[in-house]
Design an enzyme around this catalytic site. Structure first.
Site, PDB file in Angstrom:
ATOM      1  CB  CYS A 193     -44.697 -41.018  27.622  1.00  0.00           C
ATOM      2  SG  CYS A 193     -43.609 -41.488  26.260  1.00  0.00           S
TER       3      CYS A 193
HETATM    4  N1  LIG Z   1     -39.901 -45.538  28.887  1.00  0.00           N
HETATM    5  C1  LIG Z   1     -41.002 -44.805  28.838  1.00  0.00           C
HETATM    6  O1  LIG Z   1     -40.976 -43.594  29.117  1.00  0.00           O
HETATM    7  C2  LIG Z   1     -42.319 -45.435  28.465  1.00  0.00           C
HETATM    8  C3  LIG Z   1     -43.479 -44.682  28.626  1.00  0.00           C
HETATM    9  C4  LIG Z   1     -44.714 -45.241  28.266  1.00  0.00           C
HETATM   10  C5  LIG Z   1     -44.760 -46.521  27.755  1.00  0.00           C
HETATM   11  N2  LIG Z   1     -43.615 -47.215  27.567  1.00  0.00           N
HETATM   12  C6  LIG Z   1     -43.731 -48.569  27.011  1.00  0.00           C
HETATM   13  O2  LIG Z   1     -43.562 -49.491  28.073  1.00  0.00           O
HETATM   14  C7  LIG Z   1     -42.883 -50.667  27.601  1.00  0.00           C
HETATM   15  C8  LIG Z   1     -41.596 -50.823  28.384  1.00  0.00           C
HETATM   16  O3  LIG Z   1     -40.809 -49.671  28.150  1.00  0.00           O
HETATM   17  P1  LIG Z   1     -39.450 -49.375  28.893  1.00  0.00           P
HETATM   18  O4  LIG Z   1     -39.002 -48.063  28.403  1.00  0.00           O
HETATM   19  O5  LIG Z   1     -39.581 -49.629  30.341  1.00  0.00           O
HETATM   20  O6  LIG Z   1     -38.554 -50.493  28.189  1.00  0.00           O
HETATM   21  P2  LIG Z   1     -37.172 -51.156  28.664  1.00  0.00           P
HETATM   22  O7  LIG Z   1     -36.530 -50.290  29.687  1.00  0.00           O
HETATM   23  O8  LIG Z   1     -36.425 -51.470  27.426  1.00  0.00           O
HETATM   24  O9  LIG Z   1     -37.668 -52.511  29.338  1.00  0.00           O
HETATM   25  C9  LIG Z   1     -38.339 -53.493  28.619  1.00  0.00           C
HETATM   26  C10 LIG Z   1     -38.535 -54.687  29.508  1.00  0.00           C
HETATM   27  O10 LIG Z   1     -39.201 -55.715  28.772  1.00  0.00           O
HETATM   28  C11 LIG Z   1     -38.514 -56.947  28.974  1.00  0.00           C
HETATM   29  N3  LIG Z   1     -38.664 -57.818  27.807  1.00  0.00           N
HETATM   30  C12 LIG Z   1     -38.386 -57.529  26.519  1.00  0.00           C
HETATM   31  N4  LIG Z   1     -38.665 -58.587  25.726  1.00  0.00           N
HETATM   32  C13 LIG Z   1     -39.100 -59.580  26.547  1.00  0.00           C
HETATM   33  C14 LIG Z   1     -39.532 -60.912  26.330  1.00  0.00           C
HETATM   34  N5  LIG Z   1     -39.579 -61.450  25.090  1.00  0.00           N
HETATM   35  N6  LIG Z   1     -39.930 -61.637  27.398  1.00  0.00           N
HETATM   36  C15 LIG Z   1     -39.885 -61.118  28.646  1.00  0.00           C
HETATM   37  N7  LIG Z   1     -39.485 -59.829  28.931  1.00  0.00           N
HETATM   38  C16 LIG Z   1     -39.103 -59.081  27.880  1.00  0.00           C
HETATM   39  C17 LIG Z   1     -37.062 -56.534  29.147  1.00  0.00           C
HETATM   40  O11 LIG Z   1     -36.381 -57.592  29.756  1.00  0.00           O
HETATM   41  P3  LIG Z   1     -34.795 -57.749  29.621  1.00  0.00           P
HETATM   42  O12 LIG Z   1     -34.234 -56.776  30.619  1.00  0.00           O
HETATM   43  O13 LIG Z   1     -34.591 -59.177  29.933  1.00  0.00           O
HETATM   44  O14 LIG Z   1     -34.434 -57.366  28.205  1.00  0.00           O
HETATM   45  C18 LIG Z   1     -37.226 -55.285  30.009  1.00  0.00           C
HETATM   46  O15 LIG Z   1     -37.394 -55.617  31.344  1.00  0.00           O
HETATM   47  C19 LIG Z   1     -42.618 -50.435  26.102  1.00  0.00           C
HETATM   48  O16 LIG Z   1     -43.605 -51.046  25.346  1.00  0.00           O
HETATM   49  C20 LIG Z   1     -42.689 -48.912  25.964  1.00  0.00           C
HETATM   50  O17 LIG Z   1     -43.096 -48.509  24.676  1.00  0.00           O
HETATM   51  C21 LIG Z   1     -42.386 -46.714  27.935  1.00  0.00           C
END
Ligand SMILES: NC(=O)c1ccc[n+]([C@@H]2O[C@H](COP(=O)([O-])OP(=O)(O)OC[C@H]3O[C@@H](n4cnc5c(N)ncnc54)[C@H](OP(=O)(O)O)[C@@H]3O)[C@@H](O)[C@H]2O)c1
Length: 359
Positions: A154
């Site tokens: 981001c």
């Molecule tokens: N948030 C942002 O603004 C943003 C922007 C760009 C990129 N990203 C990237 O996008 C990715 C997701 O970010 P997020 O902020 O949406 O994270 P988040 O809200 O913490 O969600 C992470 C998701 O991954 C799932 N997960 C984690 N470990 C897992 C496993 N071993 N097997 C299956 N599912 C698993 C979690 O499931 P559970 O609910 O079961 O834990 C949850 O649904 C990250 O790599 C982050 O760096 C985020």
């Protein structure tokens, strides 16, 4: 009738995964075949009732390999360590994998240094395209052969949208760029953390990961790859007490060949026009000191949209560039949709603009 492209999502209950799910459901050419989760289906349906309304199945992770046989595009909205593992399996079965994590954005040594874990899939990393749009599309004559897209970070997306056109046109000195960046709390994900509790974040504002943010090498590496110039930069990130949106300012010195600030402004205007003339998801403008453009400067004007806003100002040879976007959309989910559009050679804005209902 044209058959829809089938998509599966892993991580749909996370913040970027939720945005992604809603966008896939409203896309005219995509069919959400199912969502992988390690949680109960009932929990996911409570969080995302649209999935129940559209009768989208929730698949347990143990079915991951078997289910992929019928999927065209696998979207991973998971942490980097999980993405490395799932992308390796996914790339064997589906046509395209798009990963929202940082797992495939950096060379292996740099990844290990900034993410603190060794890279477990370096062979796959070699095949990954860095999916910054509209930039990578111009290099991709064989987009249908692209196996893996690393969706950009981001802060990296916001910084690169502001800086790339200017470094490409050799307008900026590249040895001392400063990026002062702020993000809403959704940027940290949905997993519970004490430092992100309401009472810690509300009415508060603080820098974090000073000198250590993993998007620093991502921005530097991408600028160098796209422009062939060596780049040195400092990125400082702060947490804003808002839910979503990134607002940042880039400071850089213009090249010494310009005679005055007006000449720099003219070159900047031309560079942005050339870069974004066919891309409706960026709005840029010179700062109007008499009437500052709040509609382009305020982060709430870009939140919940797939757009990027850029406002620039030149002062005694120094460029001050303000850029903003929604971390969950252009910084994550809507850029992933743009990447699918690019792979299938649909207009980049398909499902996003102007008809899209934002999430
Ligand atoms: N948030 C942002 O603004 C943003 C922007 C760009 C990129 N990203 C990237 O996008 C990715 C997701 O970010 P997020 O902020 O949406 O994270 P988040 O809200 O913490 O969600 C992470 C998701 O991954 C799932 N997960 C984690 N470990 C897992 C496993 N071993 N097997 C299956 N599912 C698993 C979690 O499931 P559970 O609910 O079961 O834990 C949850 O649904 C990250 O790599 C982050 O760096 C985020």
């Amino acid at each position: 009738m044209q058959q829809r492209t089938s998509v599966a999502i892993c991580g749909a209950q996370g913040y970027s995964g939720q945005a992604l799910t809603k966008l896939v459901l409203q896309h005219p050419h995509l069919q959400l075949a199912g969502v992988f989760s390690r949680r109960d289906a009932a929990e996911i349906y409570r969080l995302l009732p649209q999935l129940a309304e559209h009768h989208i199945p929730i698949w347990p992770m143990k079915e991951f390999h078997d289910r992929l046989a019928t999927i065209d595009v696998l979207l991973l909205a998971t942490p980097a360590a999980t993405s490395m593992e799932l992308a390796t399996a996914g790339a064997e079965h589906v046509t395209h994998v798009i990963d929202l994590s940082g797992a495939f954005r950096l060379p292996p040594d740099s990844f290990a240094k900034w993410y603190g874990i060794p890279h477990s899939a370096p062979e796959l990393l070699d095949q990954a395209i860095y999916g910054l749009l509209p930039w990578w599309q111009t290099h991709a004559s064989n987009s249908h052969k692209t196996r893996l897209i690393a969706n950009p970070g981001c802060y990296a997306t916001c910084s690169l949208m502001a800086l790339l056109p200017l470094i490409k046109q050799n307008i900026l000195q590249t040895e001392r760029i400063i990026i002062d960046a702020k993000s809403g709390v959704s940027g940290a994900g949905r997993a519970a953390k004490e430092s992100l509790l309401f009472c810690e974040v509300a009415d508060n504002f603080f820098p974090y990961k000073i000198g250590q943010h993993q998007h620093t090498p991502e921005i530097q590496h991408t600028l160098e790859q796209y422009t062939g110039q060596s780049v040195q930069l400092t990125l400082t990130t702060h947490l804003l007490p808002i839910v979503r949106g990134i607002s940042l300012i880039c400071y850089a010195q213009a090249q010494s060949r310009f005679n005055n600030d007006s000449a720099i402004e003219e070159a900047v205007e031309q560079a942005y026009r050339q870069a974004y003339q066919d891309y409706p998801l960026v709005t840029f403008s010179r700062l109007n000191q008499a009437q500052p453009q709040q509609h382009l400067l305020a982060v709430n004007q870009v939140a919940h949209t797939p757009n990027t806003h850029i406002v620039y100002y030149v002062q005694q040879g120094q460029l001050i560039i303000a850029a903003s976007l929604d971390n969950l959309l252009k910084g994550a989910a809507s850029q992933a949709i743009e990447n699918i559009n690019a792979l299938y050679t649909w207009p980049l804005t398909t499902g996003l603009w102007p008809q899209g209902e934002y999430v």
